[in-house]
Design a protein around this motif. Structure first.
Motif, PDB file in Angstrom:
ATOM      1  N   ALA A  67      10.563   6.217   4.063  1.00 52.20           N
ATOM      2  CA  ALA A  67      10.392   5.597   2.230  1.00 52.20           C
ATOM      3  C   ALA A  67      10.412   6.600   1.330  1.00 52.20           C
ATOM      4  N   ALA A  68       9.471   7.731   1.298  1.00 50.11           N
ATOM      5  CA  ALA A  68       9.498   8.699   0.980  1.00 50.11           C
ATOM      6  C   ALA A  68      10.427   9.941   0.970  1.00 50.11           C
ATOM      7  N   GLU A  69      11.600  10.169   1.916  1.00 48.72           N
ATOM      8  CA  GLU A  69      12.401  10.656   2.232  1.00 48.72           C
ATOM      9  C   GLU A  69      13.465   9.666   0.987  1.00 48.72           C
ATOM     10  N   ASN A  70      14.001   8.657   1.588  1.00 47.63           N
ATOM     11  CA  ASN A  70      15.336   7.367   0.146  1.00 47.63           C
ATOM     12  C   ASN A  70      14.509   7.224  -1.002  1.00 47.63           C
ATOM     13  N   SER A  71      13.061   6.828  -1.422  1.00 49.13           N
ATOM     14  CA  SER A  71      12.516   7.217  -3.027  1.00 49.13           C
ATOM     15  C   SER A  71      13.160   8.384  -3.584  1.00 49.13           C
ATOM     16  N   ALA A  72      12.321   9.710  -2.971  1.00 49.77           N
ATOM     17  CA  ALA A  72      13.399  10.852  -3.760  1.00 49.77           C
ATOM     18  C   ALA A  72      14.694  11.115  -3.659  1.00 49.77           C
ATOM     19  N   ALA A  73      15.562  10.817  -2.682  1.00 45.80           N
ATOM     20  CA  ALA A  73      16.608  10.863  -2.407  1.00 45.80           C
ATOM     21  C   ALA A  73      16.843   9.931  -3.900  1.00 45.80           C
ATOM     22  N   ILE A  74      16.762   8.441  -3.764  1.00 53.31           N
ATOM     23  CA  ILE A  74      17.455   8.067  -5.188  1.00 53.31           C
ATOM     24  C   ILE A  74      16.503   8.466  -6.486  1.00 53.31           C
ATOM     25  N   SER A  75      15.599   8.888  -6.413  1.00 54.50           N
ATOM     26  CA  SER A  75      15.120  10.024  -8.225  1.00 54.50           C
ATOM     27  C   SER A  75      15.544  11.204  -8.357  1.00 54.50           C
ATOM     28  N   LYS A  76      16.352  12.032  -7.219  1.00 52.03           N
ATOM     29  CA  LYS A  76      17.402  13.099  -7.076  1.00 52.03           C
ATOM     30  C   LYS A  76      19.018  12.244  -7.650  1.00 52.03           C
ATOM     31  N   GLN A  77      19.549  10.994  -7.157  1.00 51.09           N
ATOM     32  CA  GLN A  77      20.748  10.213  -7.824  1.00 51.09           C
ATOM     33  C   GLN A  77      20.545  10.557  -9.878  1.00 51.09           C
ATOM     34  N   GLY A  78      19.862   9.997  -9.886  1.00 53.66           N
ATOM     35  CA  GLY A  78      18.774   9.656 -10.917  1.00 53.66           C
ATOM     36  C   GLY A  78      18.671  10.885 -11.831  1.00 53.66           C
TER      37      GLY A  78
ATOM     38  N   THR B  70       0.722  -0.892   0.026  1.00 53.91           N
ATOM     39  CA  THR B  70      -0.074  -0.023  -0.122  1.00 53.91           C
ATOM     40  C   THR B  70       1.080   1.697   0.217  1.00 53.91           C
ATOM     41  N   THR B  71       1.917   1.456   1.110  1.00 54.37           N
ATOM     42  CA  THR B  71       3.312   2.642   0.566  1.00 54.37           C
ATOM     43  C   THR B  71       3.764   2.624  -0.815  1.00 54.37           C
ATOM     44  N   LYS B  72       4.209   0.889  -1.366  1.00 56.23           N
ATOM     45  CA  LYS B  72       4.752   1.765  -2.708  1.00 56.23           C
ATOM     46  C   LYS B  72       3.875   1.886  -3.630  1.00 56.23           C
ATOM     47  N   ALA B  73       2.349   2.230  -3.674  1.00 57.39           N
ATOM     48  CA  ALA B  73       1.050   2.565  -4.729  1.00 57.39           C
ATOM     49  C   ALA B  73       1.088   3.683  -4.117  1.00 57.39           C
ATOM     50  N   LEU B  74       0.924   4.478  -3.169  1.00 61.71           N
ATOM     51  CA  LEU B  74       1.557   5.995  -1.932  1.00 61.71           C
ATOM     52  C   LEU B  74       2.194   6.797  -2.830  1.00 61.71           C
ATOM     53  N   LEU B  75       2.996   6.033  -2.520  1.00 57.12           N
ATOM     54  CA  LEU B  75       4.713   6.897  -3.047  1.00 57.12           C
ATOM     55  C   LEU B  75       4.415   7.183  -5.424  1.00 57.12           C
ATOM     56  N   MET B  76       4.198   5.707  -5.371  1.00 60.54           N
ATOM     57  CA  MET B  76       3.966   6.491  -6.952  1.00 60.54           C
ATOM     58  C   MET B  76       2.892   7.506  -7.270  1.00 60.54           C
ATOM     59  N   ARG B  77       1.522   7.377  -6.457  1.00 57.18           N
ATOM     60  CA  ARG B  77       1.067   8.358  -7.104  1.00 57.18           C
ATOM     61  C   ARG B  77       0.980   9.825  -6.330  1.00 57.18           C
ATOM     62  N   ASN B  78       2.372   9.794  -4.952  1.00 63.84           N
ATOM     63  CA  ASN B  78       2.224  10.723  -4.078  1.00 63.84           C
ATOM     64  C   ASN B  78       3.580  10.825  -4.212  1.00 63.84           C
ATOM     65  N   PRO B  79       4.863  11.017  -4.177  1.00 62.32           N
ATOM     66  CA  PRO B  79       5.749  11.152  -3.316  1.00 62.32           C
ATOM     67  C   PRO B  79       5.948  11.087  -2.319  1.00 62.32           C
ATOM     68  N   ALA B  80       5.686  12.489  -1.987  1.00 65.20           N
ATOM     69  CA  ALA B  80       5.872  13.156  -0.781  1.00 65.20           C
ATOM     70  C   ALA B  80       4.465  13.466   0.021  1.00 65.20           C
ATOM     71  N   PRO B  81       3.649  12.172   0.692  1.00 63.55           N
ATOM     72  CA  PRO B  81       3.044  12.641   1.067  1.00 63.55           C
ATOM     73  C   PRO B  81       2.800  13.055   2.840  1.00 63.55           C
ATOM     74  N   SER B  82       1.912  14.243   3.103  1.00 57.18           N
ATOM     75  CA  SER B  82       2.196  14.564   4.122  1.00 57.18           C
ATOM     76  C   SER B  82       1.268  13.369   5.738  1.00 57.18           C
ATOM     77  N   GLU B  83       1.810  13.325   7.087  1.00 57.32           N
ATOM     78  CA  GLU B  83       1.047  11.761   7.528  1.00 57.32           C
ATOM     79  C   GLU B  83      -0.183  12.057   7.430  1.00 57.32           C
ATOM     80  N   ALA B  84      -0.563  12.904   7.581  1.00 53.69           N
ATOM     81  CA  ALA B  84      -2.794  13.083   7.489  1.00 53.69           C
ATOM     82  C   ALA B  84      -2.985  11.969   6.208  1.00 53.69           C
ATOM     83  N   GLU B  85      -2.091  12.132   5.161  1.00 53.48           N
ATOM     84  CA  GLU B  85      -2.349  11.476   4.043  1.00 53.48           C
ATOM     85  C   GLU B  85      -1.365  10.062   4.080  1.00 53.48           C
ATOM     86  N   ILE B  86      -1.035   9.731   4.979  1.00 57.26           N
ATOM     87  CA  ILE B  86       0.021   8.142   5.432  1.00 57.26           C
ATOM     88  C   ILE B  86      -0.819   8.066   6.393  1.00 57.26           C
TER      89      ILE B  86
END
Ligand code: FES
Length: 166
Positions: free
Chosen positions: A152-163, A112-128
């Protein structure tokens, strides 16, 4: 009479052929026929989330999803998230935050987290909280789970910045 049909399913980028009635829950095919044991049998009623996978990038509860409904669609299980030995950033975050007690709900939480981050890479706590509110955890590790999703959102953002840099 039970009608058995042959299906070719696309799971984690590979084709698998199974013989089964079309109304068989996808969960049974994944676990019993194909040995994908990431998805778990919890309630069997579509209510707890333990059996979740992604179907074309959206979360689906496989205990109530007939196998005949996923023909031609991409199914991703927990096993399909890692790249060889390298865990997905969501999996890494859940390990880092020790976001499990018994661990039975984790498949659903992670998918569920994976799907959330695919549609919203930086969710707020309320959105999580909103995204995970129908995923049940009986041990009460919700605080760690929410921390893991934020990591996970921070990790994913860092990886896409490296990309972007490469
Ligand atoms: Fe599928 Fe509970 S086992 S939602």
């Amino acid at each position: 009479m039970i009608m058995v049909k042959q299906f070719t399913l696309k799971i984690n980028g590979q084709d698998f052929t199974v013989d089964t009635p079309p109304e068989t829950p996808l969960l049974y095919v994944l676990r019993n026929d194909l040995m994908f044991n990431g998805p778990k049998f919890g309630c069997g009623l579509g209510e707890c989330g333990a059996c979740s996978v992604l179907v074309d990038g959206k979360v689906a509860r496989t205990c109530v999803l007939p196998v005949g409904r996923v023909l031609g669609r991409q199914v991703t299980t927990l096993e399909g998230l890692a790249n060889g030995e390298k865990l997905d950033p969501v999996q890494e975050a859940f390990v880092y935050e020790q976001a499990a007690q018994c661990g039975y709900c984790l498949n659903g939480m992670i998918m569920t987290t994976k799907a959330l981050l695919m549609r919203n890479p930086a969710p707020s706590e309320a959105e999580i909280k909103q995204a995970l509110k129908f995923n049940l955890c009986r041990c009460g590790t919700h605080v760690e789970i929410i921390k893991a999703v934020m990591r996970a959102a921070e990790n994913s953002a860092a990886i896409s910045k490296q990309g972007d840099i490469e």
